[in-house]
Scaffold this active site. Sequence first.
Site, PDB file in Angstrom:
ATOM      1  N   ASN A   8      24.396  -7.918 -54.404  1.00 42.09           N
ATOM      2  CA  ASN A   8      25.734  -7.794 -54.420  1.00 42.09           C
ATOM      3  C   ASN A   8      26.264  -7.031 -55.833  1.00 42.09           C
ATOM      4  OD1 ASN A   8      28.482  -8.760 -55.462  1.00 42.09           O
ATOM      5  ND2 ASN A   8      28.657 -10.242 -53.765  1.00 42.09           N
ATOM      6  N   HIS A  11      29.971  -7.200 -59.450  1.00 43.65           N
ATOM      7  CA  HIS A  11      30.007  -6.979 -60.966  1.00 43.65           C
ATOM      8  C   HIS A  11      29.799  -5.868 -61.783  1.00 43.65           C
ATOM      9  CE1 HIS A  11      31.714 -10.957 -60.542  1.00 43.65           C
ATOM     10  NE2 HIS A  11      30.541 -11.450 -59.934  1.00 43.65           N
ATOM     11  N   ARG A  19      37.249  -1.058 -68.530  1.00 42.62           N
ATOM     12  CA  ARG A  19      37.711   0.024 -69.160  1.00 42.62           C
ATOM     13  C   ARG A  19      38.642   0.790 -68.341  1.00 42.62           C
ATOM     14  NH1 ARG A  19      35.362   1.428 -74.259  1.00 42.62           N
ATOM     15  NH2 ARG A  19      35.255  -0.503 -75.163  1.00 42.62           N
ATOM     16  N   HIS A  44      32.368  -7.601 -51.918  1.00 40.74           N
ATOM     17  CA  HIS A  44      33.480  -8.321 -51.577  1.00 40.74           C
ATOM     18  C   HIS A  44      34.858  -7.759 -51.878  1.00 40.74           C
ATOM     19  CE1 HIS A  44      35.231 -12.702 -51.648  1.00 40.74           C
ATOM     20  NE2 HIS A  44      35.861 -12.056 -51.002  1.00 40.74           N
ATOM     21  N   ARG A  46      38.123  -8.153 -52.264  1.00 47.24           N
ATOM     22  CA  ARG A  46      39.041  -9.226 -52.530  1.00 47.24           C
ATOM     23  C   ARG A  46      40.501  -8.756 -52.355  1.00 47.24           C
ATOM     24  NH1 ARG A  46      38.217 -14.596 -54.540  1.00 47.24           N
ATOM     25  NH2 ARG A  46      35.923 -14.882 -55.074  1.00 47.24           N
ATOM     26  N   ARG A  50      40.003  -7.395 -57.749  1.00 46.54           N
ATOM     27  CA  ARG A  50      39.585  -7.597 -58.942  1.00 46.54           C
ATOM     28  C   ARG A  50      38.378  -6.923 -59.288  1.00 46.54           C
ATOM     29  NH1 ARG A  50      37.867 -14.020 -58.734  1.00 46.54           N
ATOM     30  NH2 ARG A  50      39.890 -14.332 -58.064  1.00 46.54           N
ATOM     31  N   HIS A  51      37.336  -6.766 -58.455  1.00 48.55           N
ATOM     32  CA  HIS A  51      36.404  -5.960 -58.754  1.00 48.55           C
ATOM     33  C   HIS A  51      36.250  -4.707 -57.916  1.00 48.55           C
ATOM     34  CE1 HIS A  51      34.725  -8.960 -55.976  1.00 48.55           C
ATOM     35  NE2 HIS A  51      34.795  -9.805 -56.848  1.00 48.55           N
ATOM     36  N   GLU A  71      31.891  -8.559 -47.246  1.00 46.85           N
ATOM     37  CA  GLU A  71      32.372  -9.722 -47.207  1.00 46.85           C
ATOM     38  C   GLU A  71      33.739  -9.593 -47.729  1.00 46.85           C
ATOM     39  OE1 GLU A  71      28.970 -11.752 -49.915  1.00 46.85           O
ATOM     40  OE2 GLU A  71      30.799 -11.695 -50.870  1.00 46.85           O
ATOM     41  N   THR A 102      33.502 -17.634 -55.272  1.00 43.39           N
ATOM     42  CA  THR A 102      33.735 -18.229 -53.998  1.00 43.39           C
ATOM     43  C   THR A 102      33.113 -19.410 -54.010  1.00 43.39           C
ATOM     44  OG1 THR A 102      33.248 -15.901 -52.839  1.00 43.39           O
ATOM     45  CG2 THR A 102      33.251 -17.702 -51.322  1.00 43.39           C
ATOM     46  N   GLU A 152      25.295 -17.463 -43.187  1.00 41.59           N
ATOM     47  CA  GLU A 152      24.904 -17.350 -44.653  1.00 41.59           C
ATOM     48  C   GLU A 152      25.225 -18.923 -45.328  1.00 41.59           C
ATOM     49  OE1 GLU A 152      25.546 -14.018 -46.917  1.00 41.59           O
ATOM     50  OE2 GLU A 152      25.483 -15.143 -48.759  1.00 41.59           O
ATOM     51  N   HIS A 193      24.276 -17.498 -53.477  1.00 42.47           N
ATOM     52  CA  HIS A 193      25.337 -17.846 -54.523  1.00 42.47           C
ATOM     53  C   HIS A 193      24.737 -18.582 -55.354  1.00 42.47           C
ATOM     54  CE1 HIS A 193      28.956 -19.068 -56.516  1.00 42.47           C
ATOM     55  NE2 HIS A 193      29.553 -18.142 -55.652  1.00 42.47           N
ATOM     56  N   GLY A 194      24.943 -18.107 -56.431  1.00 42.35           N
ATOM     57  CA  GLY A 194      24.236 -18.674 -57.809  1.00 42.35           C
ATOM     58  C   GLY A 194      22.631 -18.517 -57.923  1.00 42.35           C
ATOM     59  N   GLY A 215      23.845 -11.750 -56.593  1.00 43.93           N
ATOM     60  CA  GLY A 215      24.766 -10.776 -57.490  1.00 43.93           C
ATOM     61  C   GLY A 215      24.543 -10.941 -58.815  1.00 43.93           C
ATOM     62  N   HIS A 216      25.592 -11.970 -59.116  1.00 43.52           N
ATOM     63  CA  HIS A 216      25.870 -12.043 -60.732  1.00 43.52           C
ATOM     64  C   HIS A 216      24.563 -12.320 -61.527  1.00 43.52           C
ATOM     65  CE1 HIS A 216      27.161 -14.140 -64.268  1.00 43.52           C
ATOM     66  NE2 HIS A 216      28.161 -13.363 -63.965  1.00 43.52           N
TER      67      HIS A 216
HETATM   68  N1  PXP Z   1      26.809 -14.490 -50.625  1.00 43.34           N
HETATM   69  C1  PXP Z   1      28.106 -14.497 -50.830  1.00 43.34           C
HETATM   70  C2  PXP Z   1      28.876 -14.868 -49.415  1.00 43.34           C
HETATM   71  C3  PXP Z   1      29.347 -14.435 -51.722  1.00 43.34           C
HETATM   72  O1  PXP Z   1      30.348 -14.715 -51.525  1.00 43.34           O
HETATM   73  C4  PXP Z   1      28.462 -14.179 -53.356  1.00 43.34           C
HETATM   74  C5  PXP Z   1      29.446 -13.778 -54.138  1.00 43.34           C
HETATM   75  O2  PXP Z   1      30.183 -14.980 -54.447  1.00 43.34           O
HETATM   76  C6  PXP Z   1      27.098 -14.315 -53.077  1.00 43.34           C
HETATM   77  C7  PXP Z   1      26.257 -14.374 -51.956  1.00 43.34           C
HETATM   78  C8  PXP Z   1      26.333 -13.889 -54.302  1.00 43.34           C
HETATM   79  O3  PXP Z   1      26.552 -14.853 -55.583  1.00 43.34           O
HETATM   80  P1  PXP Z   1      26.134 -14.614 -56.903  1.00 43.34           P
HETATM   81  O4  PXP Z   1      26.902 -13.603 -57.522  1.00 43.34           O
HETATM   82  O5  PXP Z   1      26.423 -15.925 -57.413  1.00 43.34           O
HETATM   83  O6  PXP Z   1      24.648 -14.411 -56.741  1.00 43.34           O
END
Ligand code: PXP
Length: 239
Positions: A8, A11, A19, A44, A46, A50-51, A71, A102, A152, A193-194, A215-216
């Site tokens: 993902n 970010h 910037r 994603h 949104r 925002r990104h 997404e 999310t 997912e 996620h996370g 992602g993050h």
């Molecule tokens: N999967 C889904 C469906 C998401 O919406 C996200 C981001 O919120 C991720 C995976 C990746 O999450 P993260 O950035 O926390 O790794």
Amino acid sequence: MKKRLGVNIDHVATLRNARGEKHPDPYTVALYVLKAGADSITVHLREDRRHIKDMDLKILTSNKLIPVNLEIASDLKMVKIALKNKPSFICLVPEKRNEITTEGGLNLKKNKNKIKKILEIFNRNNIRTSLFINPSLQDIKLSKTLGSKCIEIHTGKISNQIKQNKNYSRELTKIKKCAIYAKNIGLEVHAGHGMDYKTTKILNKIKQIKEFNIGHFIIGESVSHSISKVVKKFVKILR
Ligand code: PXP
């Protein structure tokens, strides 16, 4: 079974937008990510943009060699944008305007008619469909009934437990049960996620999970790891 990694890159756009200029460029980063061995690029789009922006999606999907996992919220305006850009995959996610990220899975029960209709549209257009849900057997059953090809599983809770050194065995058992059940009823299982290295090592043991979307942590870790290389380049320029 080969596990797939979707990265993902939202970010990267967050950093660029700070910037309002062009650097770092999500498209360039997407090419690096795929060259490094990842299987797909997740973005994603949104409602508040925002990104990732519409132009990012357009540029990414115009290169048909990039498998884009888009997404979106279960919103007909978003469906229209998706159909115009034709990503390879779609994942419906819940979206709240004020959330930082999310926070949980979809409320399938409440939105089942709308979700069913949207899934039908994407299935008809040969775009792989997925629903971002909490680890719940009921939601998995409903995902199948509504016509999704994949699910997912939201891994936010277990990721937090692992990071905070809490007992995560109950959540892990729940995710495992869900993954087995989903696969048995013919759904492809994804998770995300996370996640960080440790969470990934733990969840990777569940063989029914075919794809991880991360992602993050990857973006954060990339900054930490690469900064010395970049600083050395500047030091060389200056001395
Ligand atoms: N999967 C889904 C469906 C998401 O919406 C996200 C981001 O919120 C991720 C995976 C990746 O999450 P993260 O950035 O926390 O790794």
